[in-house]
Design an enzyme around this catalytic site. Structure first.
Site, PDB file in Angstrom:
ATOM      1  N   GLY A  50       0.959  -1.060   0.523  1.00 44.86           N
ATOM      2  CA  GLY A  50      -0.121   0.575   0.018  1.00 44.86           C
ATOM      3  C   GLY A  50       0.531   1.590   0.120  1.00 44.86           C
ATOM      4  CB  SER A  52       5.151   2.741   3.893  1.00 46.71           C
ATOM      5  OG  SER A  52       6.372   4.198   3.049  1.00 46.71           O
ATOM      6  CB  CYS A  82       5.864  -3.481  -1.183  1.00 46.42           C
ATOM      7  SG  CYS A  82       5.662  -2.685  -2.483  1.00 46.42           S
ATOM      8  NE  ARG A 111       7.891   5.696   1.088  1.00 43.61           N
ATOM      9  CZ  ARG A 111       7.441   6.899   1.002  1.00 43.61           C
ATOM     10  NH1 ARG A 111       8.310   8.013   1.150  1.00 43.61           N
ATOM     11  NH2 ARG A 111       6.630   7.292   0.263  1.00 43.61           N
ATOM     12  CB  ILE A 140       3.934  -2.343  -7.388  1.00 44.39           C
ATOM     13  CG1 ILE A 140       2.640  -3.808  -8.235  1.00 44.39           C
ATOM     14  CG2 ILE A 140       3.061  -1.335  -7.865  1.00 44.39           C
ATOM     15  CD1 ILE A 140       1.546  -4.356  -7.409  1.00 44.39           C
ATOM     16  NE  ARG A 141       4.196   4.258  -6.510  1.00 47.90           N
ATOM     17  CZ  ARG A 141       3.929   4.437  -4.990  1.00 47.90           C
ATOM     18  NH1 ARG A 141       2.958   3.732  -4.838  1.00 47.90           N
ATOM     19  NH2 ARG A 141       4.271   5.457  -4.379  1.00 47.90           N
ATOM     20  CG  HIS A 177       2.477  -6.727  -4.461  1.00 54.90           C
ATOM     21  ND1 HIS A 177       1.982  -6.217  -3.102  1.00 54.90           N
ATOM     22  CD2 HIS A 177       3.597  -5.771  -4.283  1.00 54.90           C
ATOM     23  CE1 HIS A 177       2.155  -4.657  -3.005  1.00 54.90           C
ATOM     24  NE2 HIS A 177       3.175  -5.029  -3.574  1.00 54.90           N
ATOM     25  CD  GLU A 179       0.542  -8.609  -2.135  1.00 60.22           C
ATOM     26  OE1 GLU A 179       1.244  -9.726  -2.013  1.00 60.22           O
ATOM     27  OE2 GLU A 179       0.320  -7.645  -2.586  1.00 60.22           O
TER      28      GLU A 179
END
Ligand code: GLN
Length: 197
Positions: A50, A52, A82, A111, A140-141, A177, A179
């Site tokens: 998400g 942070s 992440c 980050r 993802i980022r 990720h 998931e």
């Protein structure tokens, strides 16, 4: 017969629903965690991807920061993906002003380490603790682990050597990720820590 472990997913922000789905598919009793009493009821916790900075602010607003710090210090198994890895890192580079982490993992993460040209990408990463085949990883980022202290161990790295998966006792963190890929070996690995705790 062993009972299903009751595990939480920090549900303040981010892709917590995906983690709840994976954990349930693996036979765990998975519950969203937004309140201290919910945290107290679980024997393991996933901190999802998400943002942070937002998760940090919300954890304080929801009165969860202190209980989370206590739970981590008390040895609760926690898996951060992440943004969740950032939350578990003792040190963060390129944090925003005032951003705090929970800590626990003796690592320094950066980050958004892949810059704006390469926000998201996928690659296969050999992960000896999970065996064959290599893990298909979606970034993802994402952060990377820039350096590890003595207590943390690298368990996965990109071809160029940058560390993207770490472990320290009952704590586990990945830049990517699992998931979203259908390969749930990381969640299984986490559940084995929960059962052993
Ligand atoms: N997919 C993610 O969790 C992105 C992490 C986000 N860039 C952060 O700094 O928190």
């Amino acid at each position: 017969m062993s009972t299903a472990p009751r595990v939480g997913v920090l549900a303040l922000q981010g892709d917590f629903r995906e983690h709840l789905g994976v954990l349930r598919e693996l036979g765990a009793e998975a519950v969203p965690v937004r309140r201290p009493d919910e945290l107290a009821s679980v024997s393991g916790l996933v901190i999802p991807g998400g943002e942070s900075t937002v998760m940090d602010k919300l954890s304080r607003a929801f009165g969860l920061r202190e209980p989370l710090l206590e739970a981590i210090a008390g040895g609760l198994p926690v898996y951060g993906t992440c943004a969740g890895l950032i939350m578990l890192a003792d040190r963060v580079l390129d944090a925003i002003e005032g951003q705090q982490t929970l800590g626990g993992l003796d690592v320094t993460v950066r980050r958004n380490a892949f810059g704006s040209q390469l926000d998201s990408f996928e690659t296969d990463i050999p992960m000896p603790v999970l065996g064959e085949p290599a893990v298909h990883a979606v970034f993802i980022r994402a952060p990377v682990v820039e350096s590890l202290g003595e207590k943390a161990a690298a368990i996965g790295a990109l071809d160029d050597g940058r560390v993207v998966a770490v472990e320290q006792g009952s704590l586990l963190g990945t830049s990517f990720h699992p998931e979203v890929t259908g390969d749930y070996r990381f969640h299984e690995y986490f559940l084995s820590k929960v059962r052993a705790a």
